[in-house]
Enzyme design. Sequence first.
Site, PDB file in Angstrom:
ATOM      1  N   GLU A  46       0.846  -1.185   0.000  1.00 59.94           N
ATOM      2  CA  GLU A  46       0.000   0.000   0.000  1.00 59.94           C
ATOM      3  C   GLU A  46       0.881   1.233   0.000  1.00 59.94           C
ATOM      4  OE1 GLU A  46      -3.188  -0.098   2.756  1.00 59.94           O
ATOM      5  OE2 GLU A  46      -3.922   1.856   2.104  1.00 59.94           O
ATOM      6  N   GLY A  47       0.594   2.162  -0.877  1.00 62.08           N
ATOM      7  CA  GLY A  47       1.328   3.423  -0.919  1.00 62.08           C
ATOM      8  C   GLY A  47       0.376   4.567  -0.657  1.00 62.08           C
ATOM      9  N   THR A  48       0.851   5.766  -0.888  1.00 59.95           N
ATOM     10  CA  THR A  48       0.026   6.950  -0.645  1.00 59.95           C
ATOM     11  C   THR A  48      -1.207   6.962  -1.554  1.00 59.95           C
ATOM     12  OG1 THR A  48       2.172   7.888  -1.212  1.00 59.95           O
ATOM     13  CG2 THR A  48       0.740   9.182   0.224  1.00 59.95           C
ATOM     14  N   TYR A  49      -1.018   6.543  -2.779  1.00 65.59           N
ATOM     15  CA  TYR A  49      -2.088   6.675  -3.756  1.00 65.59           C
ATOM     16  C   TYR A  49      -2.693   5.353  -4.205  1.00 65.59           C
ATOM     17  CZ  TYR A  49       0.276  11.156  -4.317  1.00 65.59           C
ATOM     18  OH  TYR A  49       0.873  12.361  -4.098  1.00 65.59           O
ATOM     19  N   ALA A  50      -2.145   4.237  -3.724  1.00 59.83           N
ATOM     20  CA  ALA A  50      -2.581   2.974  -4.324  1.00 59.83           C
ATOM     21  C   ALA A  50      -2.499   1.811  -3.352  1.00 59.83           C
ATOM     22  CB  ALA A  50      -1.714   2.680  -5.549  1.00 59.83           C
TER      23      ALA A  50
ATOM     24  N   VAL B  73      -1.835  -2.292  -3.699  1.00 61.45           N
ATOM     25  CA  VAL B  73      -1.314  -3.215  -4.702  1.00 61.45           C
ATOM     26  C   VAL B  73      -1.649  -4.656  -4.303  1.00 61.45           C
ATOM     27  CG1 VAL B  73       0.744  -3.964  -5.938  1.00 61.45           C
ATOM     28  CG2 VAL B  73       0.540  -1.577  -5.239  1.00 61.45           C
TER      29      VAL B  73
ATOM     30  N   ASP C 220      10.509  11.422  -9.589  1.00 56.22           N
ATOM     31  CA  ASP C 220      10.447  10.895  -8.214  1.00 56.22           C
ATOM     32  C   ASP C 220      11.379   9.698  -8.064  1.00 56.22           C
ATOM     33  OD1 ASP C 220       9.676  11.003  -5.570  1.00 56.22           O
ATOM     34  OD2 ASP C 220       7.848   9.837  -5.876  1.00 56.22           O
TER      35      ASP C 220
ATOM     36  N   LYS D  74      -2.540  -2.798  -9.407  1.00 58.83           N
ATOM     37  CA  LYS D  74      -2.417  -1.574  -8.616  1.00 58.83           C
ATOM     38  C   LYS D  74      -3.705  -0.785  -8.717  1.00 58.83           C
ATOM     39  CE  LYS D  74       0.714   2.355  -8.062  1.00 58.83           C
ATOM     40  NZ  LYS D  74       2.060   2.852  -8.369  1.00 58.83           N
TER      41      LYS D  74
HETATM   42  P1  ADP Z   1       2.088   4.628  -4.395  1.00 59.39           P
HETATM   43  O1  ADP Z   1       2.226   5.033  -5.841  1.00 59.39           O
HETATM   44  O2  ADP Z   1       0.736   4.977  -3.846  1.00 59.39           O
HETATM   45  O3  ADP Z   1       3.210   5.082  -3.525  1.00 59.39           O
HETATM   46  P2  ADP Z   1       3.420   2.176  -4.754  1.00 59.39           P
HETATM   47  O4  ADP Z   1       3.622   2.170  -6.222  1.00 59.39           O
HETATM   48  O5  ADP Z   1       4.535   2.670  -3.923  1.00 59.39           O
HETATM   49  O6  ADP Z   1       2.130   3.031  -4.401  1.00 59.39           O
HETATM   50  O7  ADP Z   1       3.051   0.719  -4.276  1.00 59.39           O
HETATM   51  C1  ADP Z   1       2.918   0.353  -2.891  1.00 59.39           C
HETATM   52  C2  ADP Z   1       3.681  -0.928  -2.592  1.00 59.39           C
HETATM   53  O8  ADP Z   1       3.220  -1.998  -3.406  1.00 59.39           O
HETATM   54  C3  ADP Z   1       5.160  -0.806  -2.880  1.00 59.39           C
HETATM   55  O9  ADP Z   1       5.865  -0.439  -1.730  1.00 59.39           O
HETATM   56  C4  ADP Z   1       5.558  -2.180  -3.356  1.00 59.39           C
HETATM   57  O10 ADP Z   1       6.014  -2.963  -2.260  1.00 59.39           O
HETATM   58  C5  ADP Z   1       4.290  -2.794  -3.884  1.00 59.39           C
HETATM   59  N1  ADP Z   1       4.334  -2.859  -5.351  1.00 59.39           N
HETATM   60  C6  ADP Z   1       4.120  -1.832  -6.208  1.00 59.39           C
HETATM   61  N2  ADP Z   1       4.219  -2.226  -7.488  1.00 59.39           N
HETATM   62  C7  ADP Z   1       4.513  -3.541  -7.454  1.00 59.39           C
HETATM   63  C8  ADP Z   1       4.760  -4.539  -8.475  1.00 59.39           C
HETATM   64  N3  ADP Z   1       4.711  -4.244  -9.783  1.00 59.39           N
HETATM   65  N4  ADP Z   1       5.042  -5.797  -8.067  1.00 59.39           N
HETATM   66  C9  ADP Z   1       5.100  -6.094  -6.751  1.00 59.39           C
HETATM   67  N5  ADP Z   1       4.891  -5.218  -5.756  1.00 59.39           N
HETATM   68  C10 ADP Z   1       4.583  -3.952  -6.091  1.00 59.39           C
END
Ligand code: ADP
Length: 316
Positions: A15-19, A21, A134, A37
């Site tokens: 999980e990130g700020t915007y998504a 996964v 970024d 995502k």
């Molecule tokens: P945000 O854009 O909201 O910051 P992220 O892209 O950072 O979200 O995704 C959150 C987390 O999901 C990441 O820290 C990563 O561990 C996991 N993740 C993102 N993309 C992938 C991917 N293609 N394969 C596996 N894990 C992923």
Amino acid sequence: EETKRKYVKDKKIGEGTYAIVYLGHLRADPKSKVAIKKIKVNAEYREGLSLDAIREVKFLQELSHPNIPALYSVFSSKNQNLNLVLEYLPLGDLEQLIRDVDGVRYGTADVKAWMGMLARAVWFCHENFVLHRDIKPNNLLIAADGEIKLADFGLARSFSDPYRVMTHQVITRWYRPPELLFGARYYSGAVDIWSTGTVFAELILRTPFLAGNSDVHQLELICQFVGTPNDDNWPGVSKLPDYVPFGKDGSQSYPVRGRDFYLQTFGTVGAVGVDLLMSMLSLDPRKRVTAREVLTHKWWSTDPTPTKKEDLPKKG
Ligand code: ADP
């Protein structure tokens, strides 16, 4: 609707700020693996975030490169959430490797391999008129075969129109170049090169090079460890909208750090590696190396040879 049925969502993996996964698979192939995502969209942010999401989709669909995660498909789910079906990258990110000082050992040949993959991703973006904006270790995801992929294009934006006014509140602070901290509205691929340089420094130090806790502190650290920007080392800097004259009125002004400082601090990558790092951390964005120049630098062909991706250290 078609695409949505083509993929099955399994468990949440991040999980990130915007998504959020999820791990998923092709309905027709239960053994396949994809990352789905789901871009979080709440009413308050709907407009801004969906714009970011659209940018990410646009760029990922257009770009196909070994160091950029493949985007297989896009579909919308309930509440108009946007779902990106991406290449699954199971081995975490570079930040996890850097921080695991007790569990993960690596050396210059590994740093050279990782930096080479990052440099090729950045070159490819710039060649296609895309700024990533970024770049940081946490956005460098690791594929099963050890390949590094520059992820999170949420902030990417075309810079094919150089006179377009851009927002300067981009790039996580520690990796942010001085021109953005001074509020530059017109900027270039040089912003990604600075970030790439700070990632290079961090890979060597195994701790963030310039870890500011505010924008002013970030600039103070840049002054101290890179040099105090002035109109001599960076013509025109004092004209930038948020320029602060550091090193005036009795406070200390630091000269631009020379080769000696870099050799002392980053000498493990050798004199040629240090030369590359210095050229990425030039204060004046016009004097910074371009992504193309990074790729033709002597360091890549200097000993040691970059580690083969299959042999790179993995998280414990
Ligand atoms: P945000 O854009 O909201 O910051 P992220 O892209 O950072 O979200 O995704 C959150 C987390 O999901 C990441 O820290 C990563 O561990 C996991 N993740 C993102 N993309 C992938 C991917 N293609 N394969 C596996 N894990 C992923």
